[in-house]
Design an enzyme around this catalytic site. Structure first.
Site, PDB file in Angstrom:
ATOM      1  N   ARG A 117       0.927  -1.379   0.009  1.00  0.00           N
ATOM      2  CA  ARG A 117       0.165   0.080   0.122  1.00  0.00           C
ATOM      3  C   ARG A 117       0.730   1.388   0.308  1.00  0.00           C
ATOM      4  NH1 ARG A 117      -5.277   1.468   1.655  1.00  0.00           N
ATOM      5  NH2 ARG A 117      -5.382   3.392   2.263  1.00  0.00           N
ATOM      6  N   HIS A 144      -7.727   1.564  -6.930  1.00  0.00           N
ATOM      7  CA  HIS A 144      -8.022   0.649  -5.541  1.00  0.00           C
ATOM      8  C   HIS A 144      -8.246  -0.516  -5.779  1.00  0.00           C
ATOM      9  CE1 HIS A 144      -7.887   0.021  -1.885  1.00  0.00           C
ATOM     10  NE2 HIS A 144      -8.313   0.923  -1.349  1.00  0.00           N
ATOM     11  N   GLN A 147     -10.730  -3.077  -3.021  1.00  0.00           N
ATOM     12  CA  GLN A 147     -11.656  -1.825  -2.486  1.00  0.00           C
ATOM     13  C   GLN A 147     -12.056  -2.543  -3.761  1.00  0.00           C
ATOM     14  OE1 GLN A 147     -12.333   0.019   0.235  1.00  0.00           O
ATOM     15  NE2 GLN A 147     -14.692  -0.621  -0.276  1.00  0.00           N
ATOM     16  N   ASP A 239     -16.034   9.107  -2.326  1.00  0.00           N
ATOM     17  CA  ASP A 239     -14.974   9.106  -1.535  1.00  0.00           C
ATOM     18  C   ASP A 239     -14.715  10.451  -1.136  1.00  0.00           C
ATOM     19  OD1 ASP A 239     -12.906   8.178  -0.154  1.00  0.00           O
ATOM     20  OD2 ASP A 239     -11.810   7.929  -2.174  1.00  0.00           O
ATOM     21  N   CYS A 280     -15.367   4.709   0.199  1.00  0.00           N
ATOM     22  CA  CYS A 280     -14.816   3.224   1.281  1.00  0.00           C
ATOM     23  C   CYS A 280     -14.090   3.591   2.269  1.00  0.00           C
ATOM     24  CB  CYS A 280     -13.721   3.472  -0.261  1.00  0.00           C
ATOM     25  SG  CYS A 280     -12.951   4.836  -0.442  1.00  0.00           S
ATOM     26  N   ARG A 308     -14.211  -7.110   2.564  1.00  0.00           N
ATOM     27  CA  ARG A 308     -13.021  -6.722   1.850  1.00  0.00           C
ATOM     28  C   ARG A 308     -12.235  -7.402   2.677  1.00  0.00           C
ATOM     29  NH1 ARG A 308      -9.504  -1.977   1.645  1.00  0.00           N
ATOM     30  NH2 ARG A 308      -8.423  -3.215   0.589  1.00  0.00           N
TER      31      ARG A 308
END
Length: 321
Positions: A117, A144, A147, A239, A280, A308
């Site tokens: 990450r 991403h 996700q 987001d 998210c 997730r």
């Protein structure tokens, strides 16, 4: 249970492959991962043990802080019978200037897979180039994908389908917008994104999504009008306006997005009555979304966060088993 096992034993032929972007995977591979994730979740909820990764170890490199990514990957590996190692960049020689190529080759001697990450997507690509084990993109500034696997799983659980639905994304054309656009185009879901000038998704990603949409029949729309984007949407997604690493731009971004690009009670009235709200997380209530929407009855953000774990377990099994 028999049908559960048949799905779990189905091989998607992904062993040893890197997971850097959804663009690298076919619609059937993505749907296969979702099907497997759904069965893995059912087994866990039924209290059934599923440990195909005994003896396997995942290294997790974090150059960006995390709640959901770290806990879901770590817990997922343990539940699958394997182990996970938290590797902060401050604790690795990579944080002191060791070339990524060297780090990749060294970690390949010890581990069965690497999740990273970080900021620059090029760093993940370089890690994957030199590692002889699978590399998973846990988040970069460009994509991403993990996700979005959880997002698609959540939508499928609630709506019972993906193809033909419409997702509206409101806000910054960031890594989430990129991956959602690609994911939607791959599975045949219409995707509309509304964002202000200067904050639109990267043109190369939009063009990529348009190519995938030709194959799946999805409709991709980029607009500056949130009402146009949300009209008749089955799913509304947003987001944060300021992501990690952009803190210095916070005041400028607030002026660019507020109040037009806030998902609020007035905006969601233009969606379908049974729309689902996704985010998210972490969320800034009162900025990109009102508390009334994210904490309302049509929000599935915590189901989404929980998924997730299950989506990534399916991914880990396919790549590492």
């Amino acid at each position: 249970m028999k049908s559960d096992l048949s799905v779990l034993e189905k091989d998607l032929n992904l062993k040893g492959k890197d997971f850097l972007a959804l663009a690298d995977f076919s619609p059937s591979e993505i749907l296969g991962l979702l099907e497997k994730a759904k069965k893995i979740k059912e087994l866990q909820l039924a209290g059934e043990s599923y440990t195909p990764l005994k003896g396997k170890t995942l290294g997790m490199i974090f150059e960006k802080s995390s709640t959901r990514t770290r806990v879901s990957f770590e817990a997922g590996m343990y539940q699958l019978g394997g182990n996970a190692l938290f590797l902060s960049s401050n604790d690795l020689q990579i944080g002191r200037g060791e070339p990524i190529s060297d780090t990749a080759q060294v970690l390949s001697q010890y581990l069965d897979g690497i999740m990273i990450r970080t900021f620059e997507h090029e760093k993940v690509e370089e890690l994957a180039k030199y590692a002889s084990i699978p590399v998973i993109n846990g988040l970069t500034d460009l994509f991403h994908p993990c996700q979005v696997l959880a997002d698609l799983l959540t939508i499928f659980e609630i709506k019972g389908e993906l193809k033909g639905l419409k997702m509206a994304y409101i806000g910054d054309g960031n890594n989430m917008a990129h991956s959602l656009m690609i994911g939607a185009a791959k599975v045949g879901m219409d995707f509309s994104i509304a964002c202000p000038e200067g904050y639109k998704p990267e043109e190369k990603v939009v063009n990529m999504a348009l190519e995938f949409a030709k194959e799946s029949g999805a409709n991709i729309v980029v607009t500056e009008d949130p009402i146009e984007a949300v009209k008749d949407a089955d799913v509304i997604y947003t987001d944060v306006w300021t992501s990690m690493g952009q803190e210095a731009e916070n005041e400028i971004r607030l002026k660019a997005f507020a109040p037009v690009y806030q998902v609020n009670e007035e905006l969601v009235m233009h969606a379908k009555d049974d729309y689902v709200f996704l985010h998210c997380l972490p969320a800034h209530r009162g900025e990109e979304v009102t508390a009334g929407v994210i904490d309302g009855s049509q929000s599935a953000v915590f189901q989404e966060a929980g998924n997730r774990l299950h989506a990534q377990k399916a991914l880990l099994v396919e790549l590492l088993k």
